[in-house]
Write an enzyme that holds these catalytic residues in place. Sequence first.
Site, PDB file in Angstrom:
ATOM      1  N   HIS A   6       0.839  -1.204   0.000  1.00  0.00           N
ATOM      2  CA  HIS A   6       0.000   0.000   0.000  1.00  0.00           C
ATOM      3  C   HIS A   6       0.873   1.254   0.000  1.00  0.00           C
ATOM      4  CE1 HIS A   6      -4.014   1.886   1.301  1.00  0.00           C
ATOM      5  NE2 HIS A   6      -3.157   2.903   1.245  1.00  0.00           N
TER       6      HIS A   6
ATOM      7  N   HIS B 201      -9.843   1.332  -0.166  1.00  0.00           N
ATOM      8  CA  HIS B 201      -9.628   2.052   1.087  1.00  0.00           C
ATOM      9  C   HIS B 201     -10.947   2.060   1.876  1.00  0.00           C
ATOM     10  CE1 HIS B 201      -5.958   3.578  -0.695  1.00  0.00           C
ATOM     11  NE2 HIS B 201      -5.694   4.358   0.335  1.00  0.00           N
TER      12      HIS B 201
ATOM     13  N   GLU C 222     -10.731   3.654   7.610  1.00  0.00           N
ATOM     14  CA  GLU C 222      -9.729   4.608   8.084  1.00  0.00           C
ATOM     15  C   GLU C 222     -10.511   5.802   8.644  1.00  0.00           C
ATOM     16  OE1 GLU C 222      -7.593   6.641   4.990  1.00  0.00           O
ATOM     17  OE2 GLU C 222      -5.930   7.240   6.294  1.00  0.00           O
TER      18      GLU C 222
ATOM     19  N   ASP D  60       1.862   3.993   2.954  1.00  0.00           N
ATOM     20  CA  ASP D  60       0.839   4.887   2.404  1.00  0.00           C
ATOM     21  C   ASP D  60       1.458   6.012   1.559  1.00  0.00           C
ATOM     22  OD1 ASP D  60      -1.839   5.309   2.028  1.00  0.00           O
ATOM     23  OD2 ASP D  60      -2.263   6.146   3.995  1.00  0.00           O
ATOM     24  N   ASP D  61       1.887   7.074   2.195  1.00  0.00           N
ATOM     25  CA  ASP D  61       2.486   8.237   1.503  1.00  0.00           C
ATOM     26  C   ASP D  61       3.686   8.686   2.340  1.00  0.00           C
ATOM     27  OD1 ASP D  61       0.094   8.867  -0.451  1.00  0.00           O
ATOM     28  OD2 ASP D  61      -0.797   8.643   1.535  1.00  0.00           O
TER      29      ASP D  61
HETATM   30  N1  HPA Z   1      -5.612   7.956   1.666  1.00  0.00           N
HETATM   31  C1  HPA Z   1      -6.601   8.140   0.800  1.00  0.00           C
HETATM   32  N2  HPA Z   1      -6.406   8.606  -0.411  1.00  0.00           N
HETATM   33  C2  HPA Z   1      -5.164   8.904  -0.779  1.00  0.00           C
HETATM   34  C3  HPA Z   1      -4.111   8.739   0.081  1.00  0.00           C
HETATM   35  C4  HPA Z   1      -4.340   8.246   1.360  1.00  0.00           C
HETATM   36  O1  HPA Z   1      -3.422   8.081   2.170  1.00  0.00           O
HETATM   37  N3  HPA Z   1      -2.993   9.110  -0.576  1.00  0.00           N
HETATM   38  C5  HPA Z   1      -3.387   9.479  -1.804  1.00  0.00           C
HETATM   39  N4  HPA Z   1      -4.692   9.357  -1.927  1.00  0.00           N
HETATM   40 ZN    ZN Z   2      -3.736   4.924   1.044  1.00  0.00          ZN
END
Ligand code: HPA
Ligand code: ZN
Length: 331
Positions: A16, A196, A199, A277-278
Amino acid sequence: MKGGGGLKNLPKVELHLHLEGGAPPAFIRGLAREKKLDISGIFSEDGSYAYRDFWHFLKVYEAACTTLQTPEDFRRLTLAVLEESAASGVVYSETFLSPDFCGGRDIGAWKEYLLAIREAADEAERTMGITLRGVVTCIRHFGPEKARETALCAAETAGDFITGFGIAGDEKVGAPKDYLWSFDSAREAGLRLTAHAGEWGGPQSVRDAIRDLGVERIGHGVRAIEDLALVDEIAERGTVLEVCPGSNVTLGIYPDFRRHPIAELDRRGVKVTVSTDDPPFFHTTMAREYEELNRAFDWDEGQFLRLARQALDAAFCDADTKAKIAKKLEA
Ligand code: HPA
Ligand code: ZN
């Protein structure tokens, strides 16, 4: 094994990671300079990305993406992201790719961007020993119509490199079933599915993603812990959670790693995996995730290798690729 010195070199499997979300801020600043774009407002004084909350993060993310304008930009981005991942010991990365940011969902443009991403992936495999596979991702707050175009891009390029389809973006917009057409098209094209959920939405959002879209993996999914009957159901089904603990802590879903539910979900038999994630947005790396999990739960190398094998089992790539990666986990 407190301190976790050897954890950085442990082979890791990440499921992810948003490709644009892996862009180092200096890389984005460099592109902005080249193209004479003023996006200085998205950075803090120390040069990192600056945002107030998740919804502002999505805005900052999209502003950063305005600097990514050509296939060549994405070739360089892919190399920069994979370099960071490889430095953390990642040997396999399943990465979310967004046709929205690659030529605006035009199939011809998307194919050119994808070619550039693949070229970088091939180079990284040769020079850094990291394997990339793509999961095409639609963006929930862009709406179902755009998601359909994204799904067509995904279906058109499904194969050994594009292995899956998913949905990211603002979980509070609409419902999973609004995207059913896109997920059905992707499935018919042979793609594996993830979404997703759980969260920003509670347990019901996880139920909806599983039941309405038929996904086999959930991005995050951690808030399933608020409903133990759902936790049992996920464990029985074998639904895999792409858990991103550092992302959840940075965005304030949980106050710290110790109070993150990943360990309890694991104890209850849910197939959890670990991802970033990022990473630059959330001040993390795969190595840092491992260090924090070691500190919070005393997880050792054996536990991390077990989770890496679990992640590889849940990866969307073909059997030959899995066998090759499995050897790296055994080494
Ligand atoms: N969550 C949801 N959408 C996203 C994310 C994230 O971390 N990064 C880029 N789009
Ligand atoms: Zn994500």
